[in-house]
Scaffold this motif. Sequence first.
Motif, PDB file in Angstrom:
ATOM      1  N   ALA A 211      -9.146  -3.426  -5.142  1.00  0.00           N
ATOM      2  CA  ALA A 211      -8.804  -2.472  -6.195  1.00  0.00           C
ATOM      3  C   ALA A 211      -8.913  -3.094  -7.583  1.00  0.00           C
ATOM      4  O   ALA A 211      -9.412  -2.470  -8.521  1.00  0.00           O
ATOM      5  CB  ALA A 211      -7.383  -1.935  -5.970  1.00  0.00           C
TER       6      ALA A 211
ATOM      7  N   ARG B 157      -3.336  10.370  -4.720  1.00  0.00           N
ATOM      8  CA  ARG B 157      -4.291   9.515  -5.416  1.00  0.00           C
ATOM      9  C   ARG B 157      -5.259  10.362  -6.239  1.00  0.00           C
ATOM     10  O   ARG B 157      -5.589  10.003  -7.380  1.00  0.00           O
ATOM     11  CB  ARG B 157      -5.069   8.642  -4.439  1.00  0.00           C
TER      12      ARG B 157
ATOM     13  N   GLN C  59      -4.720   2.719  -7.164  1.00  0.00           N
ATOM     14  CA  GLN C  59      -5.504   2.616  -5.936  1.00  0.00           C
ATOM     15  C   GLN C  59      -4.675   2.070  -4.767  1.00  0.00           C
ATOM     16  O   GLN C  59      -4.803   2.519  -3.635  1.00  0.00           O
ATOM     17  CB  GLN C  59      -6.714   1.693  -6.159  1.00  0.00           C
ATOM     18  N   ALA C  60      -3.835   1.090  -5.075  1.00  0.00           N
ATOM     19  CA  ALA C  60      -3.107   0.402  -4.003  1.00  0.00           C
ATOM     20  C   ALA C  60      -1.833   1.114  -3.575  1.00  0.00           C
ATOM     21  O   ALA C  60      -1.367   0.914  -2.462  1.00  0.00           O
ATOM     22  CB  ALA C  60      -2.765  -1.027  -4.454  1.00  0.00           C
TER      23      ALA C  60
ATOM     24  N   THR D 192      -8.786  -0.990  -0.779  1.00  0.00           N
ATOM     25  CA  THR D 192      -7.564  -1.307  -1.510  1.00  0.00           C
ATOM     26  C   THR D 192      -7.497  -2.776  -1.899  1.00  0.00           C
ATOM     27  O   THR D 192      -7.053  -3.121  -2.987  1.00  0.00           O
ATOM     28  CB  THR D 192      -6.337  -0.947  -0.651  1.00  0.00           C
TER      29      THR D 192
ATOM     30  N   ALA E  17       0.852  -1.176   0.000  1.00  0.00           N
ATOM     31  CA  ALA E  17       0.000   0.000   0.000  1.00  0.00           C
ATOM     32  C   ALA E  17       0.888   1.226   0.000  1.00  0.00           C
ATOM     33  O   ALA E  17       2.046   1.196   0.343  1.00  0.00           O
ATOM     34  CB  ALA E  17      -0.907  -0.001   1.233  1.00  0.00           C
TER      35      ALA E  17
ATOM     36  N   THR F  73       2.306  -4.787  -6.209  1.00  0.00           N
ATOM     37  CA  THR F  73       1.155  -4.781  -5.299  1.00  0.00           C
ATOM     38  C   THR F  73       0.286  -5.992  -5.605  1.00  0.00           C
ATOM     39  O   THR F  73       0.179  -6.420  -6.751  1.00  0.00           O
ATOM     40  CB  THR F  73       0.291  -3.509  -5.445  1.00  0.00           C
TER      41      THR F  73
END
Length: 479
Positions: A414, A148, A140-141, A411, A15, A208
């Motif tokens: 996502a 963002r 998003q992550a 998250t 994250a 991610t």
Amino acid sequence: MSKPSVLSPVPVRAAAGPSGPALGPLGLFTLLLGAALPLIDFFIVNVALPTIDHDLAAGPALLELVVAGYGLSYAVLLVLGGRLGDMYGRRRLFLVGMAAFGLTSLACGLAPDAWTLVGARVAQGAAAALMLPQALATIQAATAGPRRARAMGLYGATAGLSMVAGQILGGVLVAANIAGTGWRAIFLVNVPVALLGLVLAARSVPRTRSESPAPVDVPGTALLAVALLTLLAPLTEGRAAGWPLWTWISLAAFPLAAVAFYRVERRADGQGRTPLVPPSLFALIPLRRGLALVLPFSIGFGGFMFVIAVALQQGLGMGAVASGMALVPMALAFFVASLAGPRLVVRYGTRIVTAGGVLQGLGIALMVLAVWRGWPDLGFVQLLPGVALAGFGQGLQLPVIFRIVLSEVPTERAGVGSGVMVTTQQSALALGVATLGSLFLALAAEAGMRQALSVTLLVQLAMVALTVLLSLRLPRTVD
């Protein structure tokens, strides 16, 4: 045992922040490049279709498949691509998708006949479906807060610009006839871009993935594919094929497949499993109401881009470059508005989407007036005010809508959230080409190009009016 909610927190590797790698400027550029390629290639063929028909003797039905084959495989596999990224790592799937996109683009550019081109386009759409969801999911992550918001604004701007730029770039490449490649250049140009994307992604895109990835929902995936195919295939091929029996059987099967998909997904959600599209995801008000805007916006936009290419080339006799350059004011205005949008949202909230819809509607109304008064001597100057105003309105809407849709998606979901959003957008774009395109071509054969273009633009204007009304239901603020 209570079922896990889509909102339940799940630990996520990578994250944004001190606990994991954040997305830097070069990584964001690389992801936006990966997001642009699939959208550019959806529209880039519009201005090249006459040349493809001439070189490969394709005929109307196969030309439709060159466009529809890409769009169908792309739309059907997008949600699965997002799920696979959650499971195996978004960076890994981005790299695989980018490599596959380059190879399938090479196959398109070297296709010796129309059927080979159709097959390569289907494979290219599948590669795009692996690559594109990873861009949104990684944003998003690996970002948070203002970073963002800026990244989502740039993603929305990239998406809108890519759809317009695809048609402009297609006209330039076809006319340039680089080394005698003609229309093949619109596909071959992707190969060095994909190679560059692979190098950049390996160096700059953070890793991610979900720590608790769900297995692939095989029944849900199959039923979603059936539902989308039974709707989009007959609508895209029906007119060119003369509406044979299979098209009507397919359309009749669509609601059955859609209901079956919903029931299977709801049952899986209720049993604590993770379906392909969790119905509980739609409990998120921003996502639900944002997707309601994506549908009419994208239907109208997809139809407009197809119709304007045909009208300018076949109706007014413009060349590929001239027809593409007629959309430059739209692209420039979109770019300016998309840069201003994030600042305006801070001050005025989501009402900026409503204002954008009003401006887009005024632009389309000006285009209708120009077509009605100026045909058949319609030119760049007469179209410019309407095209520019419509582009500015679209630029105020699309980046903000994307940001709204994903604003509350957790998250760990996502990949699923981005897959659902992009599938909705892509399916709506294909639906717009199929419905508004068929309406335009049918009217052109009976009443002439001027009447056909005017009526089609008025239908798009009705779509814009719907987006304006729906925008009033959006949450007033967005994170």
